[in-house]
Design a protein around this motif. Structure first.
Motif, PDB file in Angstrom:
ATOM      1  N   PHE A 183       0.830  -1.201   0.000  1.00 11.76           N
ATOM      2  CA  PHE A 183       0.000   0.000   0.000  1.00 11.76           C
ATOM      3  C   PHE A 183       0.870   1.259   0.000  1.00 11.76           C
ATOM      4  CE2 PHE A 183      -2.540   3.326   2.074  1.00 11.76           C
ATOM      5  CZ  PHE A 183      -3.735   3.242   1.360  1.00 11.76           C
ATOM      6  N   GLU A 184       1.893   1.268   0.828  1.00 17.53           N
ATOM      7  CA  GLU A 184       2.768   2.440   0.929  1.00 17.53           C
ATOM      8  C   GLU A 184       3.654   2.596  -0.298  1.00 17.53           C
ATOM      9  OE1 GLU A 184       2.322   4.737   3.063  1.00 17.53           O
ATOM     10  OE2 GLU A 184       1.043   3.643   4.461  1.00 17.53           O
ATOM     11  N   ASP A 185       4.093   1.499  -0.890  1.00 16.68           N
ATOM     12  CA  ASP A 185       4.960   1.566  -2.071  1.00 16.68           C
ATOM     13  C   ASP A 185       4.274   2.249  -3.242  1.00 16.68           C
ATOM     14  OD1 ASP A 185       6.990   0.320  -0.698  1.00 16.68           O
ATOM     15  OD2 ASP A 185       6.733  -1.633  -1.666  1.00 16.68           O
ATOM     16  N   ILE A 186       2.971   2.105  -3.337  1.00 16.86           N
ATOM     17  CA  ILE A 186       2.224   2.698  -4.440  1.00 16.86           C
ATOM     18  C   ILE A 186       2.073   4.203  -4.249  1.00 16.86           C
ATOM     19  CG2 ILE A 186      -0.046   2.734  -5.582  1.00 16.86           C
ATOM     20  CD1 ILE A 186       1.728   0.263  -6.161  1.00 16.86           C
ATOM     21  N   GLY A 187       2.031   4.655  -3.013  1.00 13.61           N
ATOM     22  CA  GLY A 187       1.865   6.078  -2.753  1.00 13.61           C
ATOM     23  C   GLY A 187       0.424   6.517  -2.949  1.00 13.61           C
ATOM     24  N   HIS A 188      -0.491   5.860  -2.266  1.00 11.61           N
ATOM     25  CA  HIS A 188      -1.912   6.168  -2.390  1.00 11.61           C
ATOM     26  C   HIS A 188      -2.227   7.601  -1.965  1.00 11.61           C
ATOM     27  CE1 HIS A 188      -2.252   1.776  -2.674  1.00 11.61           C
ATOM     28  NE2 HIS A 188      -3.394   2.026  -3.293  1.00 11.61           N
ATOM     29  N   SER A 189      -3.247   8.148  -2.583  1.00  5.93           N
ATOM     30  CA  SER A 189      -3.682   9.523  -2.305  1.00  5.93           C
ATOM     31  C   SER A 189      -4.365   9.619  -0.944  1.00  5.93           C
ATOM     32  CB  SER A 189      -4.672   9.976  -3.387  1.00  5.93           C
ATOM     33  OG  SER A 189      -5.860   9.199  -3.288  1.00  5.93           O
ATOM     34  N   THR A 190      -4.570  10.838  -0.508  1.00  3.09           N
ATOM     35  CA  THR A 190      -5.272  11.075   0.756  1.00  3.09           C
ATOM     36  C   THR A 190      -6.698  10.539   0.676  1.00  3.09           C
ATOM     37  OG1 THR A 190      -3.940  13.045   1.132  1.00  3.09           O
ATOM     38  CG2 THR A 190      -5.973  12.858   2.397  1.00  3.09           C
ATOM     39  N   SER A 191      -7.349  10.715  -0.463  1.00  2.00           N
ATOM     40  CA  SER A 191      -8.717  10.214  -0.593  1.00  2.00           C
ATOM     41  C   SER A 191      -8.758   8.687  -0.532  1.00  2.00           C
ATOM     42  CB  SER A 191      -9.375  10.722  -1.877  1.00  2.00           C
ATOM     43  OG  SER A 191      -8.680  10.277  -3.009  1.00  2.00           O
ATOM     44  N   ALA A 192      -7.741   8.026  -1.079  1.00  2.00           N
ATOM     45  CA  ALA A 192      -7.682   6.558  -0.989  1.00  2.00           C
ATOM     46  C   ALA A 192      -7.513   6.137   0.467  1.00  2.00           C
ATOM     47  CB  ALA A 192      -6.532   6.029  -1.832  1.00  2.00           C
ATOM     48  N   ARG A 193      -6.696   6.858   1.198  1.00  4.37           N
ATOM     49  CA  ARG A 193      -6.493   6.551   2.612  1.00  4.37           C
ATOM     50  C   ARG A 193      -7.776   6.803   3.414  1.00  4.37           C
ATOM     51  NH1 ARG A 193      -1.037   5.962   3.649  1.00  4.37           N
ATOM     52  NH2 ARG A 193       0.287   6.547   1.913  1.00  4.37           N
ATOM     53  N   ASP A 194      -8.487   7.865   3.063  1.00  6.12           N
ATOM     54  CA  ASP A 194      -9.742   8.169   3.750  1.00  6.12           C
ATOM     55  C   ASP A 194     -10.803   7.098   3.494  1.00  6.12           C
ATOM     56  OD1 ASP A 194      -8.552  10.478   4.700  1.00  6.12           O
ATOM     57  OD2 ASP A 194      -9.526  11.800   3.226  1.00  6.12           O
ATOM     58  N   MET A 195     -10.774   6.514   2.302  1.00  9.37           N
ATOM     59  CA  MET A 195     -11.740   5.464   1.949  1.00  9.37           C
ATOM     60  C   MET A 195     -11.630   4.237   2.840  1.00  9.37           C
ATOM     61  SD  MET A 195     -12.440   4.711  -1.924  1.00  9.37           S
ATOM     62  CE  MET A 195     -11.471   5.447  -3.106  1.00  9.37           C
ATOM     63  N   LEU A 196     -10.446   3.994   3.364  1.00  9.05           N
ATOM     64  CA  LEU A 196     -10.230   2.803   4.183  1.00  9.05           C
ATOM     65  C   LEU A 196     -11.197   2.716   5.362  1.00  9.05           C
ATOM     66  CD1 LEU A 196      -6.330   2.636   4.324  1.00  9.05           C
ATOM     67  CD2 LEU A 196      -7.860   1.051   3.147  1.00  9.05           C
ATOM     68  N   ALA A 197     -11.576   3.851   5.914  1.00  5.17           N
ATOM     69  CA  ALA A 197     -12.395   3.878   7.125  1.00  5.17           C
ATOM     70  C   ALA A 197     -13.678   3.058   6.999  1.00  5.17           C
ATOM     71  CB  ALA A 197     -12.729   5.319   7.497  1.00  5.17           C
ATOM     72  N   LYS A 198     -14.320   3.098   5.832  1.00  2.00           N
ATOM     73  CA  LYS A 198     -15.591   2.382   5.703  1.00  2.00           C
ATOM     74  C   LYS A 198     -15.421   0.870   5.579  1.00  2.00           C
ATOM     75  CE  LYS A 198     -16.398   3.158   0.748  1.00  2.00           C
ATOM     76  NZ  LYS A 198     -17.336   3.763  -0.195  1.00  2.00           N
ATOM     77  N   TYR A 199     -14.188   0.400   5.408  1.00  2.86           N
ATOM     78  CA  TYR A 199     -13.927  -1.033   5.301  1.00  2.86           C
ATOM     79  C   TYR A 199     -13.280  -1.613   6.559  1.00  2.86           C
ATOM     80  CZ  TYR A 199     -14.792   0.046   0.411  1.00  2.86           C
ATOM     81  OH  TYR A 199     -15.367   0.486  -0.752  1.00  2.86           O
ATOM     82  N   LEU A 200     -13.109  -0.788   7.586  1.00  5.03           N
ATOM     83  CA  LEU A 200     -12.413  -1.199   8.804  1.00  5.03           C
ATOM     84  C   LEU A 200     -13.148  -2.324   9.531  1.00  5.03           C
ATOM     85  CD1 LEU A 200     -10.049  -0.647  10.786  1.00  5.03           C
ATOM     86  CD2 LEU A 200     -11.584   0.950  11.964  1.00  5.03           C
ATOM     87  N   VAL A 201     -12.398  -3.374   9.869  1.00  4.70           N
ATOM     88  CA  VAL A 201     -12.916  -4.480  10.676  1.00  4.70           C
ATOM     89  C   VAL A 201     -12.449  -4.295  12.118  1.00  4.70           C
ATOM     90  CG1 VAL A 201     -12.893  -6.983  11.024  1.00  4.70           C
ATOM     91  CG2 VAL A 201     -12.911  -6.056   8.704  1.00  4.70           C
ATOM     92  N   GLY A 202     -11.164  -3.969  12.292  1.00  2.93           N
ATOM     93  CA  GLY A 202     -10.615  -3.773  13.623  1.00  2.93           C
ATOM     94  C   GLY A 202      -9.108  -3.643  13.600  1.00  2.93           C
TER      95      GLY A 202
END
Length: 122
Positions: A56-75
């Motif tokens: 994930f870090e090697d690709i250099g995801h955007s801030t919006s991609a990082r923000d999207m993670l929240a809705k998929y959080l399991v724990g």
């Protein structure tokens, strides 16, 4: 308090129909996102059920991609295996002047070629 997800539990979710991964110590169920992933689902399936932080870090995801993670959080990830550290030293071929020979050998070869070129083509 966030749910704790054992690494062994996360590893079981490694298919297109059930895809979890860890990023930055958090576990995400990205099954519903696979078809939407701009890089294609294949790249995500390669790290399904694993710690995908480095990928994930090697690709250099955007801030919006990082923000999207929240809705998929399991724990939060619990019990991740220790990452293998790169070894520096004799076993990795870097000990006892190995670094110096990597520089010295090409310099000597170039010097010898320059000497021969001058001698035979001058």
């Amino acid at each position: 308090m966030p749910k704790m997800v054992k690494y062994e539990e996360m590893e079981k979710h490694d298919t297109k129909d059930d895809c979890w991964m860890a990023i930055g110590g958090k576990v995400y169920d990205v099954t519903k996102f696979l078809a939407e992933h701009p890089g294609g689902e294949e790249v995500m399936l390669e790290v399904a059920g694993q710690d995908a932080t480095d990928a994930f870090e090697d690709i250099g995801h955007s801030t919006s991609a990082r923000d999207m993670l929240a809705k998929y959080l399991v724990g939060d990830l619990d019990g991740a295996p220790e990452k293998k550290k790169k070894t520096v030293g004799k076993a990795a071929g870097g000990g006892d002047g190995g670094g110096m020979s990597k520089i010295l050998i090409p310099v000597v070869v170039v010097g010898a070629l320059a000497f021969l070129a001058q001698r035979f083509y001058a």
